[in-house]
Design an enzyme around this catalytic site. Structure first.
Site, PDB file in Angstrom:
ATOM      1  N   GLU A 189      -4.853   3.142   6.410  1.00 36.29           N
ATOM      2  CA  GLU A 189      -4.719   2.919   4.967  1.00 36.29           C
ATOM      3  C   GLU A 189      -5.437   4.053   4.218  1.00 36.29           C
ATOM      4  OE1 GLU A 189      -5.212  -1.039   3.534  1.00 36.29           O
ATOM      5  OE2 GLU A 189      -5.977  -0.374   1.596  1.00 36.29           O
ATOM      6  N   ARG A 220       0.828  -1.227   0.000  1.00 36.42           N
ATOM      7  CA  ARG A 220       0.000   0.000   0.000  1.00 36.42           C
ATOM      8  C   ARG A 220       0.854   1.264   0.000  1.00 36.42           C
ATOM      9  NH1 ARG A 220      -2.270  -3.635  -0.976  1.00 36.42           N
ATOM     10  NH2 ARG A 220      -4.150  -4.512  -0.068  1.00 36.42           N
ATOM     11  N   SER A 239     -10.818  -0.965   3.387  1.00 42.52           N
ATOM     12  CA  SER A 239     -10.148  -1.161   4.676  1.00 42.52           C
ATOM     13  C   SER A 239      -9.593   0.160   5.191  1.00 42.52           C
ATOM     14  CB  SER A 239      -8.997  -2.159   4.515  1.00 42.52           C
ATOM     15  OG  SER A 239      -9.528  -3.434   4.219  1.00 42.52           O
TER      16      SER A 239
END
Ligand code: FAD
Length: 311
Positions: free
Chosen positions: A302, A183, A232
């Site tokens: 995130e 990520r 998420s």
């Protein structure tokens, strides 16, 4: 809540109007452009339709020393209730281009910055692009997916052959090396992804299509797809899953105003009733604290928090 102080004076607005015409709007809420349906007004939102449009906007913002932000599909963003100052660029037009073709034993994809990742996945899967199923069900633009190194067990960075960017100091599209990790990318903050070329090993199309379909079905069963969310919220810590920790901390179903920790998937926060950014950020802080207190794990966000957060 007091009205946000715009950074754009009357002369700035006239200059943007003169160049972009009906492609620029002023003081429009960003909520409709985000998956969470949350976010206050942007000083100016520009629908960037061509490479020249983006180059002009970047040069202009640089000269005027104004902040700017490139918005993708808005599926990983919490925009503050005070909105965003400066320019918000929404790529479209020429940036929507998507070309997917077989090249020898590979499937090669050339996607503009605002090309739809779900469409890319569907077209590449139908040609047997092995591994593209790992990107199925991620509601991103190609540019946003590159910026986030989006994925599951397979990430988009694994398949990147070339990324071309535009920056304020070099506004024409040019190739840039990008490093990818979980990520995260090395893409500089001031780089707009103009387009990306991906290459996948070519395999059995029916098998790739079936795996893609299975992933989509699994998402529908395990994620709260009917309510506004941003996927998420926290990254998985090494060797564990954020969702498991949040659930074990007892947070499923916690509410703050109109925001709720999804009873279906604990790492998702859903907008159940006109939630504000403050509602969501309050819940994020509570979840973070609970997991830290219960397990000594410092979860990292995130989702990107952008713009002005006001009480
Ligand atoms: C239901 C749901 C499921 C999801 N599942 C997953 C998943 O399985 N895996 C996963 O990784 N993510 C997942 N996400 C999160 C999200 O889809 C990804 O992070 C995605 O990459 C965000 O892309 P976007 O175009 O929406 O970018 P945005 O959310 O609009 O922006 C995210 C960041 O990318 C930057 N950006 C956007 N476009 C460009 C561009 N052209 N050039 C440079 N920077 C740009 C923005 O400035 C911002 O910093 C999910 C989200 C939802 C709502």
């Amino acid at each position: 809540m007091s009205a946000p102080a715009t950074l754009l004076g009357a002369d700035d607005r006239r200059a943007l109007d003169a160049h972009f015409g009906d492609r620029v709007t002023f003081d429009e809420p960003l909520a409709p452009h985000t998956w969470w349906k949350i976010g206050g007004p942007a000083d100016a939102t520009i629908s960037v339709a061509s490479v020249d449009d983006a180059a002009h906007a970047l040069r202009w913002a640089f000269k005027r020393k104004l902040p700017w932000f490139v918005l993708g599909a808005g599926s990983n963003l919490l925009v503050g209730d005070g909105g965003m100052r400066g320019l918000v660029l929404r790529l479209g037009g020429a940036y929507d281009a998507l070309d997917v073709r077989v090249d020898g034993d590979e499937v090669v994809v050339r996607a503009g910055g605002s090309a739809s990742l779900p469409q890319l996945v569907a077209q590449a899967a139908s040609l047997g692009a092995t591994g593209v199923d790992g990107l199925a069900g991620i509601p991103a633009t190609a540019g946003g997916a590159v910026r986030m190194n989006a994925g599951t067990d397979r990430e988009i960075g694994e398949f990147v052959r070339e990324v071309r960017v535009q920056t304020p100091s070099r506004p024409e599209p040019h190739a840039m090396w990008v490093g990818f990790s979980y990520r995260h990318t090395t893409l500089p903050r001031d780089a707009v992804v103009a387009d990306v070329t991906l290459a996948f090993p070519r395999g059995d199309a029916a098998a790739v299509r079936a795996r893609t379909h299975d992933r989509l079905v699994r998402r529908k069963a395990t994620q709260p797809v009917a309510l506004p969310n941003a996927g998420s919220c926290f990254r998985n810590p090494a060797g564990d899953r954020a969702g498991r920790l949040i659930e074990a901390a007892g947070a499923k179903g916690w509410r703050s105003g109109g925001a709720e920790v999804s009873p279906l998937h604990a790492n998702f926060i859903v907008n159940v009733a006109d939630a504000t950014a403050l509602d969501v950020s309050t819940l994020l802080a509570r979840v973070h604290r609970a997991v830290g207190d219960a397990f000594g794990v410092d979860l990292h966000l995130e989702v990107h928090l952008v713009g002005e957060f006001v009480a």
